[in-house]
Design a protein around this motif. Structure first.
Motif, mmCIF file in Angstrom:
data_model
loop_
_atom_site.group_PDB
_atom_site.id
_atom_site.type_symbol
_atom_site.label_atom_id
_atom_site.label_comp_id
_atom_site.label_asym_id
_atom_site.label_seq_id
_atom_site.Cartn_x
_atom_site.Cartn_y
_atom_site.Cartn_z
ATOM 1 N N UNK A 1 0.828 -1.209 0.000
ATOM 2 C CA UNK A 1 0.000 0.000 0.000
ATOM 3 C C UNK A 1 0.855 1.250 0.000
ATOM 4 N N UNK A 2 1.812 1.306 0.865
ATOM 5 C CA UNK A 2 2.657 2.487 0.995
ATOM 6 C C UNK A 2 4.114 2.050 1.132
ATOM 7 N N UNK A 3 4.988 3.016 1.246
ATOM 8 C CA UNK A 3 6.414 2.734 1.319
ATOM 9 C C UNK A 3 6.758 1.819 2.491
ATOM 10 N N UNK A 4 5.997 1.879 3.567
ATOM 11 C CA UNK A 4 6.298 1.022 4.716
ATOM 12 C C UNK A 4 5.992 -0.453 4.447
ATOM 13 N N UNK A 5 5.352 -0.774 3.329
ATOM 14 C CA UNK A 5 5.078 -2.167 2.988
ATOM 15 C C UNK A 5 5.929 -2.674 1.827
ATOM 16 N N UNK A 6 6.748 -1.837 1.250
ATOM 17 C CA UNK A 6 7.539 -2.261 0.094
ATOM 18 C C UNK A 6 8.536 -3.356 0.461
ATOM 19 N N UNK A 7 9.197 -3.228 1.589
ATOM 20 C CA UNK A 7 10.213 -4.218 1.977
ATOM 21 C C UNK A 7 9.630 -5.624 2.092
ATOM 22 N N UNK A 8 8.395 -5.772 2.529
ATOM 23 C CA UNK A 8 7.786 -7.085 2.710
ATOM 24 C C UNK A 8 6.749 -7.426 1.666
ATOM 25 N N UNK A 9 6.862 -6.865 0.474
ATOM 26 C CA UNK A 9 5.804 -7.003 -0.534
ATOM 27 C C UNK A 9 5.681 -8.382 -1.159
ATOM 28 N N UNK A 10 6.723 -9.212 -1.084
ATOM 29 C CA UNK A 10 6.675 -10.526 -1.721
ATOM 30 C C UNK A 10 5.758 -11.474 -0.962
ATOM 31 N N UNK A 11 4.759 -12.009 -1.666
ATOM 32 C CA UNK A 11 3.827 -12.986 -1.091
ATOM 33 C C UNK A 11 3.998 -14.367 -1.706
ATOM 34 N N UNK A 12 4.492 -14.403 -2.945
ATOM 35 C CA UNK A 12 4.700 -15.673 -3.646
ATOM 36 C C UNK A 12 5.978 -15.563 -4.466
ATOM 37 N N UNK A 13 6.735 -16.653 -4.470
ATOM 38 C CA UNK A 13 7.915 -16.780 -5.340
ATOM 39 C C UNK A 13 7.898 -18.154 -5.957
ATOM 40 N N UNK A 14 8.265 -18.224 -7.215
ATOM 41 C CA UNK A 14 8.320 -19.519 -7.929
ATOM 42 C C UNK A 14 7.032 -20.312 -7.791
ATOM 43 N N UNK A 15 5.891 -19.612 -7.737
ATOM 44 C CA UNK A 15 4.597 -20.271 -7.683
ATOM 45 C C UNK A 15 4.191 -20.798 -6.313
ATOM 46 N N UNK A 16 4.973 -20.482 -5.281
ATOM 47 C CA UNK A 16 4.677 -20.959 -3.931
ATOM 48 C C UNK A 16 4.429 -19.779 -3.002
ATOM 49 N N UNK A 17 3.290 -19.817 -2.297
ATOM 50 C CA UNK A 17 2.999 -18.783 -1.328
ATOM 51 C C UNK A 17 4.027 -18.840 -0.199
#
Length: 150
Positions: free
Chosen positions: A132-148
């Motif tokens: 949503x904002x800059x304070x969430x950019x660092x943790x923005x990854x929810x899925x990588x390589x098709x895995x949550x």
């Protein structure tokens, strides 16, 4: 204008993202032609069997690009509430097309099967990010390589 709310946890972002995928009806779809020419279009979608299903004419640039190459990006939301999906697109055929088309028509109250030249494409997420904002950019990854991520 800056959001003063604390950053959401990864679990909350994932829940919010899945809710958007279930409830939103439109997304932006970005593809590229063989010569690198970008294409960005809004399309209606349904979240079906863990994929984003869109419908367009096969001859439209988006349809042609996805069938040819498969690489795609999809975004939901505004610049202050972003869901970004990088995925692989495929043309749906046979039974998978039928169930996806049924889900599409039920959600969107429009059934493209009644029109000529439309195809259904499933976009399988490989990477999902949400912020949503800059304070969430660092943790923005929810899925990588098709895995949550947990």
């Amino acid at each position: 204008m800056t959001n003063t709310q604390p950053a959401r946890s990864r679990q909350q972002r994932r829940q919010d993202t899945l809710s958007r995928l279930e409830q939103d009806v439109d997304c932006w779809v970005a593809t590229a032609a063989a010569d690198g020419e970008p294409c960005l279009v809004p399309l209606s979608f349904v979240w079906h069997e863990d994929g984003v299903v869109v419908c367009t004419r096969r001859t439209n640039p988006t349809g042609a690009n996805l069938v040819r190459d498969g690489r795609v990006r999809v975004t939901l939301g505004s610049t202050r509430d972003v869901v970004l999906i990088e995925g692989e697109g495929e043309l749906l055929t046979d039974d998978s097309r039928t169930t996806a088309a049924d889900a599409f028509a039920a959600k969107l109250t429009w059934d493209p099967r009644a029109e000529k030249g439309y195809v259904y494409l499933r976009i399988t997420p490989r990477v999902v990010q949400a912020w949503r904002e800059v304070n969430e950019i660092a943790g923005r990854d929810l899925m990588r390589d098709g895995t949550w991520l947990d």
